[in-house]
Design an enzyme around this catalytic site. Structure first.
Site, PDB file in Angstrom:
ATOM      1  N   GLY A  51       0.804  -1.214   0.000  1.00  0.00           N
ATOM      2  CA  GLY A  51       0.000   0.000   0.000  1.00  0.00           C
ATOM      3  C   GLY A  51       0.842   1.270   0.000  1.00  0.00           C
TER       4      GLY A  51
ATOM      5  N   ARG B 299      -4.697 -10.642  -4.945  1.00  0.00           N
ATOM      6  CA  ARG B 299      -6.076 -10.250  -4.606  1.00  0.00           C
ATOM      7  C   ARG B 299      -6.650  -9.472  -5.767  1.00  0.00           C
ATOM      8  NH1 ARG B 299      -4.856  -4.742  -4.102  1.00  0.00           N
ATOM      9  NH2 ARG B 299      -2.825  -4.352  -3.157  1.00  0.00           N
TER      10      ARG B 299
ATOM     11  N   VAL C   7      -7.607  -2.559  -6.603  1.00  0.00           N
ATOM     12  CA  VAL C   7      -8.482  -1.379  -6.619  1.00  0.00           C
ATOM     13  C   VAL C   7      -8.868  -1.009  -8.062  1.00  0.00           C
ATOM     14  CG1 VAL C   7      -8.625   1.087  -6.072  1.00  0.00           C
ATOM     15  CG2 VAL C   7      -7.487  -0.474  -4.462  1.00  0.00           C
TER      16      VAL C   7
ATOM     17  N   ARG D 105      -9.158   7.856  -8.790  1.00  0.00           N
ATOM     18  CA  ARG D 105      -9.551   7.559  -7.410  1.00  0.00           C
ATOM     19  C   ARG D 105      -9.998   8.860  -6.750  1.00  0.00           C
ATOM     20  NH1 ARG D 105      -5.477   3.032  -4.771  1.00  0.00           N
ATOM     21  NH2 ARG D 105      -5.097   1.852  -6.685  1.00  0.00           N
TER      22      ARG D 105
HETATM   23  P1  ADP Z   1      -3.890  -1.563  -5.452  1.00  0.00           P
HETATM   24  O1  ADP Z   1      -2.505  -2.145  -5.494  1.00  0.00           O
HETATM   25  O2  ADP Z   1      -5.023  -2.490  -5.618  1.00  0.00           O
HETATM   26  O3  ADP Z   1      -3.965  -0.354  -6.244  1.00  0.00           O
HETATM   27  P2  ADP Z   1      -3.392  -0.286  -3.003  1.00  0.00           P
HETATM   28  O4  ADP Z   1      -1.927  -0.455  -3.024  1.00  0.00           O
HETATM   29  O5  ADP Z   1      -3.990   1.055  -3.123  1.00  0.00           O
HETATM   30  O6  ADP Z   1      -4.092  -1.256  -3.993  1.00  0.00           O
HETATM   31  O7  ADP Z   1      -3.927  -0.990  -1.699  1.00  0.00           O
HETATM   32  C1  ADP Z   1      -5.285  -1.308  -1.565  1.00  0.00           C
HETATM   33  C2  ADP Z   1      -5.653  -1.211  -0.143  1.00  0.00           C
HETATM   34  O8  ADP Z   1      -4.925  -2.164   0.595  1.00  0.00           O
HETATM   35  C3  ADP Z   1      -5.359   0.118   0.485  1.00  0.00           C
HETATM   36  O9  ADP Z   1      -6.371   0.370   1.404  1.00  0.00           O
HETATM   37  C4  ADP Z   1      -4.017  -0.115   1.145  1.00  0.00           C
HETATM   38  O10 ADP Z   1      -3.853   0.774   2.210  1.00  0.00           O
HETATM   39  C5  ADP Z   1      -4.170  -1.542   1.594  1.00  0.00           C
HETATM   40  N1  ADP Z   1      -2.934  -2.329   1.664  1.00  0.00           N
HETATM   41  C6  ADP Z   1      -2.265  -2.882   0.652  1.00  0.00           C
HETATM   42  N2  ADP Z   1      -1.218  -3.591   1.082  1.00  0.00           N
HETATM   43  C7  ADP Z   1      -1.211  -3.498   2.424  1.00  0.00           C
HETATM   44  C8  ADP Z   1      -0.387  -4.028   3.465  1.00  0.00           C
HETATM   45  N3  ADP Z   1       0.650  -4.811   3.235  1.00  0.00           N
HETATM   46  N4  ADP Z   1      -0.693  -3.687   4.730  1.00  0.00           N
HETATM   47  C9  ADP Z   1      -1.738  -2.914   4.986  1.00  0.00           C
HETATM   48  N5  ADP Z   1      -2.558  -2.398   4.057  1.00  0.00           N
HETATM   49  C10 ADP Z   1      -2.303  -2.682   2.791  1.00  0.00           C
HETATM   50  P1  ADP Z   2       3.711  -1.552  -2.600  1.00  0.00           P
HETATM   51  O1  ADP Z   2       3.677  -2.937  -2.074  1.00  0.00           O
HETATM   52  O2  ADP Z   2       3.733  -0.535  -1.553  1.00  0.00           O
HETATM   53  O3  ADP Z   2       2.704  -1.354  -3.658  1.00  0.00           O
HETATM   54  P2  ADP Z   2       5.701  -1.581  -4.763  1.00  0.00           P
HETATM   55  O4  ADP Z   2       6.974  -2.349  -4.763  1.00  0.00           O
HETATM   56  O5  ADP Z   2       4.617  -2.065  -5.642  1.00  0.00           O
HETATM   57  O6  ADP Z   2       5.168  -1.444  -3.272  1.00  0.00           O
HETATM   58  O7  ADP Z   2       6.046  -0.086  -5.130  1.00  0.00           O
HETATM   59  C1  ADP Z   2       5.076   0.941  -5.078  1.00  0.00           C
HETATM   60  C2  ADP Z   2       5.503   2.060  -6.009  1.00  0.00           C
HETATM   61  O8  ADP Z   2       6.782   2.577  -5.631  1.00  0.00           O
HETATM   62  C3  ADP Z   2       5.694   1.633  -7.458  1.00  0.00           C
HETATM   63  O9  ADP Z   2       4.481   1.678  -8.165  1.00  0.00           O
HETATM   64  C4  ADP Z   2       6.689   2.666  -7.969  1.00  0.00           C
HETATM   65  O10 ADP Z   2       6.081   3.881  -8.300  1.00  0.00           O
HETATM   66  C5  ADP Z   2       7.562   2.887  -6.752  1.00  0.00           C
HETATM   67  N1  ADP Z   2       8.746   2.024  -6.811  1.00  0.00           N
HETATM   68  C6  ADP Z   2       8.869   0.801  -6.261  1.00  0.00           C
HETATM   69  N2  ADP Z   2      10.089   0.279  -6.513  1.00  0.00           N
HETATM   70  C7  ADP Z   2      10.750   1.198  -7.254  1.00  0.00           C
HETATM   71  C8  ADP Z   2      12.071   1.289  -7.801  1.00  0.00           C
HETATM   72  N3  ADP Z   2      12.963   0.311  -7.643  1.00  0.00           N
HETATM   73  N4  ADP Z   2      12.400   2.427  -8.469  1.00  0.00           N
HETATM   74  C9  ADP Z   2      11.517   3.435  -8.600  1.00  0.00           C
HETATM   75  N5  ADP Z   2      10.283   3.416  -8.101  1.00  0.00           N
HETATM   76  C10 ADP Z   2       9.886   2.321  -7.436  1.00  0.00           C
END
Ligand code: ADP
Ligand code: ADP
Ligand code: MG
Length: 452
Positions: free
Chosen positions: A164, A293, A296, A339
């Site tokens: 998230g 899962r 969003v 969003r």
């Molecule tokens: P998506 O990847 O579907 O776009 P988001 O990254 O916005 O989703 O996360 C969807 C919801 O899940 C949000 O409410 C976010 O805060 C929550 N969320 C996602 N991963 C985690 C996590 N590891 N711990 C707590 N909340 C999480």
């Molecule tokens: P989360 O579980 O919080 O969604 P992600 O690994 O999917 O974490 O990373 C969330 C966002 O952070 C990515 O969509 C991207 O914008 C940024 N990000 C993650 N890793 C990198 C990277 N190595 N370099 C640049 N941006 C990154």
């Protein structure tokens, strides 16, 4: 359809979405609600609503025992976790299975493995999918310093258990490494119960491209195309679209193939998303993580394929095959999602809960609104600030953007602050219209876009 009754273990727009999917399939739904959500839209729409505890999520939506007791007590045969809350908690899925409840999602082992970003990186590597240059788990600051020396600044420190957008910290300079490492490890321990960190090269000019995958219990895995989610703030998505524009066709195909190879390699079933970052300078893509899962932003994929992903989740969970081959998946047109959150863009996106005094949603061709809000609804302060997802679709990207601009202009909400006018500014921007953006672009524009 062999499911009779489904417990919806979530709230807000996704709970409404799941209730409607159940109804369309002739399945009954029971929504578990917290005290503050007793009269919420999902509670009204479902066949039944059961209050499972106080408003704090820890006492209700995260209360595994209360959810299981409700599912069993109301005669449900399956549990849909939505996104967030317990959706990616493998113990919840396992507890459902122990109680003979079908968990609408992948197997608990899969959820567990992919919930650890380091384990997921190893699986990607085994499937021949490129990962972001980086490290394995890093125990101490000294180890981090050595690894970063090899990768080169700037780097990201990431929590293996993060999600998230939380648990990601950038380090620009060696002087910052010690403090950032220590505070990030402590924060990850507090937030996720696991302080494990690792390092990734920071890709400064990257686009977030992710692939919707779907597997069934018979072993078929397909993709339903990609989404571009590069418009982000604080590593969180704001606007998403499908398909991704300006990606060379050969590269797009490799990204799609990589996602399917990864998912097929672990016998993935149900809906999942494989996230990648596309380095626009080097013209390379790398695996970021997998979300086990419904996402969003799944509606943009539904709009371009005509496939109802939540209904498909329920069917596959019940044991039905996907019923569609890769080559048969229809892709048509372009879709965008904004969003809409209860936040004040001019005050650093501070949450703005409270009573919605007026709610006038947009309508029209190619306009879809997924929401649980209405005039008179009080947005509680306890949860995520998402009010609605506004989705527009059109024959091409231009038409989808034009419809989004019109829809945002017609969307009037009073009582709480929203990001609607901020989103209008994004849609009107020449960089966005030409597709020349990256994951840092919104933050670079924020000042200008917020001007009155
Ligand atoms: P998506 O990847 O579907 O776009 P988001 O990254 O916005 O989703 O996360 C969807 C919801 O899940 C949000 O409410 C976010 O805060 C929550 N969320 C996602 N991963 C985690 C996590 N590891 N711990 C707590 N909340 C999480
Ligand atoms: P989360 O579980 O919080 O969604 P992600 O690994 O999917 O974490 O990373 C969330 C966002 O952070 C990515 O969509 C991207 O914008 C940024 N990000 C993650 N890793 C990198 C990277 N190595 N370099 C640049 N941006 C990154
Ligand atoms: Mg992610």
């Amino acid at each position: 359809m062999s499911l009779q009754r489904v417990l919806v273990a979530n709230r807000g727009e996704i709970a409404v979405r799941i209730v409607r999917a159940c109804r369309a399939l002739g399945i009954e739904s029971v929504v578990a609600v917290s005290e503050v959500d007793r009269d919420s839209l999902p509670a009204r729409l479902a066949d039944r609503a059961v209050c499972i505890g106080p408003s704090r999520a820890a006492a209700s939506y995260l209360n595994t025992d209360a959810l299981l007791a409700t599912a069993l007590g109301t005669g449900c045969d399956a549990v849909h976790p939505g996104y967030g809350f317990l959706a990616e908690n493998p113990d919840f899925g396992a507890a459902c299975e122990r109680n003979d409840l079908i968990f609408v999602g992948p197997r608990p082992e899969t959820v567990k493995t992919m919930g650890n970003k380091l384990a997921a990186r190893r699986i990607a590597e085994q499937a021949g999918v490129p990962v972001v240059p980086g490290s394995s788990s890093i125990a101490t600051f000294t180890d981090a310093a050595g690894v970063v020396e090899d990768i080169g600044y700037p780097v990201l420190l990431k929590a293996a258990a993060g999600g998230g957008g939380r648990g990601i910290r950038i380090v620009h300079h060696p002087d910052e490494l010690r403090d950032t490492f220590q505070s990030a490890a402590a924060e990850a321990e507090a937030a996720f119960g696991d302080g494990t960190l690792y390092v990734e090269r920071y890709i400064a000019d990257g686009r977030h491209i992710e692939v919707q995958v779907f597997g069934d219990q018979q072993g078929s895995v397909i993709h339903l195309g990609e989404r571009d989610c590069s418009l982000q703030r604080r590593y969180q998505k704001i606007v998403e679209e499908a398909p991704a524009s300006l990606v060379p066709d050969a590269l797009r195909q490799s990204i799609l193939d990589s996602a399917v190879a990864l998912a097929a390699g672990i016998g993935y079933s149900n809906a999942g998303t494989v996230e990648f970052i596309y380095d626009q300078q080097r013209r390379e893509f790398h695996f970021l993580e997998m979300n086990t899962r419904i996402q969003v932003e799944h509606p943009v994929t539904e709009e371009i394929t005509g496939i109802d992903l939540v209904q498909l989740q329920l069917r596959v969970a019940a044991g039905e095959p996907l019923g569609i081959e890769q080559a048969e998946v229809p892709f048509k047109g372009h879709a965008i999602e904004c969003r809409i959150t209860a936040e004040q863009p001019s005050a650093g996106f501070r949450p703005s809960p409270g009573l919605i005094t007026s709610w006038e949603p947009p309508e029209g061709a190619g306009v879809r609104l997924d929401t649980h809000c209405f005039a008179g609804y009080r947005v509680p302060p306890y949860y995520d600030s998402l009010l609605a997802k506004l989705i527009t679709s059109g024959a091409d990207r231009e038409q989808a953007i034009e419809r989004m601009q019109a829809a945002l202009g017609d969307f009037h909400v009073e009582g709480v602050d929203t990001g609607i006018s901020f989103l209008s500014g994004l849609m009107a921007h020449p960089d966005y219209r030409s597709g020349h953006v990256n994951t840092r672009w919104v933050e670079g524009q924020s000042g200008a876009l917020q001007a009155p």
